[in-house]
Design an enzyme around this catalytic site. Structure first.
Site, PDB file in Angstrom:
ATOM      1  N   ASP A  30       0.852  -1.193   0.000  1.00  0.00           N
ATOM      2  CA  ASP A  30       0.000   0.000   0.000  1.00  0.00           C
ATOM      3  C   ASP A  30       0.895   1.252   0.000  1.00  0.00           C
ATOM      4  O   ASP A  30       1.896   1.303   0.712  1.00  0.00           O
ATOM      5  CB  ASP A  30      -0.908  -0.012   1.231  1.00  0.00           C
ATOM      6  CG  ASP A  30      -2.076   0.960   1.102  1.00  0.00           C
ATOM      7  OD1 ASP A  30      -3.228   0.493   1.059  1.00  0.00           O
ATOM      8  OD2 ASP A  30      -1.834   2.185   1.039  1.00  0.00           O
ATOM      9  N   ASN A  85     -12.946  -3.518   2.941  1.00  0.00           N
ATOM     10  CA  ASN A  85     -13.832  -2.373   3.123  1.00  0.00           C
ATOM     11  C   ASN A  85     -14.884  -2.359   2.007  1.00  0.00           C
ATOM     12  O   ASN A  85     -14.548  -2.585   0.840  1.00  0.00           O
ATOM     13  CB  ASN A  85     -13.026  -1.070   3.085  1.00  0.00           C
ATOM     14  CG  ASN A  85     -12.071  -0.947   4.254  1.00  0.00           C
ATOM     15  OD1 ASN A  85     -12.348  -1.438   5.342  1.00  0.00           O
ATOM     16  ND2 ASN A  85     -10.930  -0.303   4.038  1.00  0.00           N
ATOM     17  N   GLY A  91     -15.563   2.511   4.491  1.00  0.00           N
ATOM     18  CA  GLY A  91     -14.254   3.145   4.319  1.00  0.00           C
ATOM     19  C   GLY A  91     -13.572   2.820   3.007  1.00  0.00           C
ATOM     20  O   GLY A  91     -12.367   3.038   2.851  1.00  0.00           O
ATOM     21  N   GLN A  92     -14.342   2.301   2.047  1.00  0.00           N
ATOM     22  CA  GLN A  92     -13.742   1.971   0.744  1.00  0.00           C
ATOM     23  C   GLN A  92     -13.529   3.250  -0.061  1.00  0.00           C
ATOM     24  O   GLN A  92     -14.452   4.042  -0.243  1.00  0.00           O
ATOM     25  CB  GLN A  92     -14.661   1.015  -0.032  1.00  0.00           C
ATOM     26  CG  GLN A  92     -14.052   0.552  -1.350  1.00  0.00           C
ATOM     27  CD  GLN A  92     -14.932  -0.445  -2.097  1.00  0.00           C
ATOM     28  OE1 GLN A  92     -16.080  -0.707  -1.702  1.00  0.00           O
ATOM     29  NE2 GLN A  92     -14.408  -0.990  -3.192  1.00  0.00           N
ATOM     30  N   HIS A  98     -10.825  -5.188  -3.142  1.00  0.00           N
ATOM     31  CA  HIS A  98      -9.471  -5.563  -2.735  1.00  0.00           C
ATOM     32  C   HIS A  98      -9.473  -5.924  -1.258  1.00  0.00           C
ATOM     33  O   HIS A  98     -10.317  -5.449  -0.492  1.00  0.00           O
ATOM     34  CB  HIS A  98      -8.481  -4.420  -3.005  1.00  0.00           C
ATOM     35  CG  HIS A  98      -8.901  -3.116  -2.407  1.00  0.00           C
ATOM     36  ND1 HIS A  98      -9.846  -2.304  -3.007  1.00  0.00           N
ATOM     37  CD2 HIS A  98      -8.556  -2.504  -1.256  1.00  0.00           C
ATOM     38  CE1 HIS A  98     -10.042  -1.239  -2.256  1.00  0.00           C
ATOM     39  NE2 HIS A  98      -9.281  -1.332  -1.180  1.00  0.00           N
ATOM     40  N   LEU A  99      -8.513  -6.748  -0.869  1.00  0.00           N
ATOM     41  CA  LEU A  99      -8.305  -7.088   0.537  1.00  0.00           C
ATOM     42  C   LEU A  99      -7.088  -6.341   1.036  1.00  0.00           C
ATOM     43  O   LEU A  99      -6.139  -6.123   0.280  1.00  0.00           O
ATOM     44  CB  LEU A  99      -8.036  -8.588   0.700  1.00  0.00           C
ATOM     45  CG  LEU A  99      -9.043  -9.598   0.158  1.00  0.00           C
ATOM     46  CD1 LEU A  99      -8.551 -11.013   0.472  1.00  0.00           C
ATOM     47  CD2 LEU A  99     -10.408  -9.379   0.754  1.00  0.00           C
ATOM     48  N   HIS A 100      -7.131  -5.949   2.308  1.00  0.00           N
ATOM     49  CA  HIS A 100      -5.950  -5.405   2.978  1.00  0.00           C
ATOM     50  C   HIS A 100      -5.378  -6.499   3.875  1.00  0.00           C
ATOM     51  O   HIS A 100      -6.133  -7.141   4.613  1.00  0.00           O
ATOM     52  CB  HIS A 100      -6.317  -4.237   3.889  1.00  0.00           C
ATOM     53  CG  HIS A 100      -6.894  -3.046   3.191  1.00  0.00           C
ATOM     54  ND1 HIS A 100      -6.186  -1.882   2.993  1.00  0.00           N
ATOM     55  CD2 HIS A 100      -8.117  -2.822   2.660  1.00  0.00           C
ATOM     56  CE1 HIS A 100      -6.953  -0.991   2.378  1.00  0.00           C
ATOM     57  NE2 HIS A 100      -8.137  -1.540   2.168  1.00  0.00           N
TER      58      HIS A 100
HETATM   59  P1  AMP Z   1      -9.827   1.277   0.549  1.00  0.00           P
HETATM   60  O1  AMP Z   1      -9.907   2.539   1.348  1.00  0.00           O
HETATM   61  O2  AMP Z   1     -10.243   0.047   1.285  1.00  0.00           O
HETATM   62  O3  AMP Z   1     -10.536   1.419  -0.774  1.00  0.00           O
HETATM   63  O4  AMP Z   1      -8.295   1.057   0.256  1.00  0.00           O
HETATM   64  C1  AMP Z   1      -7.618   1.665  -0.791  1.00  0.00           C
HETATM   65  C2  AMP Z   1      -6.154   1.598  -0.464  1.00  0.00           C
HETATM   66  O5  AMP Z   1      -5.430   1.732  -1.668  1.00  0.00           O
HETATM   67  C3  AMP Z   1      -5.669   2.703   0.459  1.00  0.00           C
HETATM   68  O6  AMP Z   1      -5.066   2.115   1.602  1.00  0.00           O
HETATM   69  C4  AMP Z   1      -4.663   3.475  -0.385  1.00  0.00           C
HETATM   70  O7  AMP Z   1      -3.563   3.918   0.371  1.00  0.00           O
HETATM   71  C5  AMP Z   1      -4.257   2.431  -1.408  1.00  0.00           C
HETATM   72  N1  AMP Z   1      -3.818   2.937  -2.699  1.00  0.00           N
HETATM   73  C6  AMP Z   1      -4.442   3.830  -3.488  1.00  0.00           C
HETATM   74  N2  AMP Z   1      -3.766   3.994  -4.642  1.00  0.00           N
HETATM   75  C7  AMP Z   1      -2.697   3.154  -4.580  1.00  0.00           C
HETATM   76  C8  AMP Z   1      -1.623   2.857  -5.457  1.00  0.00           C
HETATM   77  N3  AMP Z   1      -1.493   3.449  -6.651  1.00  0.00           N
HETATM   78  N4  AMP Z   1      -0.696   1.941  -5.073  1.00  0.00           N
HETATM   79  C9  AMP Z   1      -0.803   1.339  -3.865  1.00  0.00           C
HETATM   80  N5  AMP Z   1      -1.795   1.568  -2.989  1.00  0.00           N
HETATM   81  C10 AMP Z   1      -2.732   2.467  -3.335  1.00  0.00           C
END
Ligand code: AMP
Length: 112
Positions: A30, A85, A91-92, A98-100
């Site tokens: 991330d 999310n 919080g998406q 995607h998964l964190h």
């Molecule tokens: P969410 O808030 O669950 O949609 O998570 C999106 C995540 O994507 C956030 O933690 C961002 O920091 C991450 N993110 C957004 N753009 C990029 C990118 N180009 N490369 C890596 N992570 C990213």
């Protein structure tokens, strides 16, 4: 989707710090990590969120990939959190499912 950043990353068209790549998904670091280890599991297939997802097998494969990522970045023994999310209240911020995978520190509960 042509203007989706996660589609571009998953297809290898945009730069990312790749941890693992499979034919169906990519695991990347991330850009704004919320833990010492923060990896995103991004499927190649574009689906906006869990609300629109129907492929049970692929969702299972993403979870298995999360486990593999944890092993690869060596947070499997200490423990880690897998987060998905969904939508505004969830919080998406990126509308591509995607998964964190978060680890490297003790997680708090309940989450914010
Ligand atoms: P969410 O808030 O669950 O949609 O998570 C999106 C995540 O994507 C956030 O933690 C961002 O920091 C991450 N993110 C957004 N753009 C990029 C990118 N180009 N490369 C890596 N992570 C990213």
């Amino acid at each position: 989707m042509t203007d989706c950043i996660f589609c571009k990353i998953a297809k290898g068209e945009s730069k990312a710090d790749v941890v693992i790549r499979t034919p169906d998904a990519v695991a990347i670091r991330d850009v704004n990590p919320q833990a010492p280890d923060h990896v995103l599991i991004i499927p190649v297939k574009h689906v906006d969120s869990l609300n629109d997802w129907t492929d049970v097998e692929l969702l299972g494969a993403l979870m298995m990939l999360a486990k593999e990522v944890a092993r690869k970045v060596m947070i499997d023994h200490g423990g880690y959190r897998v987060v998905l999310n969904v939508g505004n209240h969830g919080g998406q911020t990126v509308p591509h499912l995607h998964l964190h995978v978060l680890g490297g520190r003790r997680m708090k509960w309940p989450p914010g």
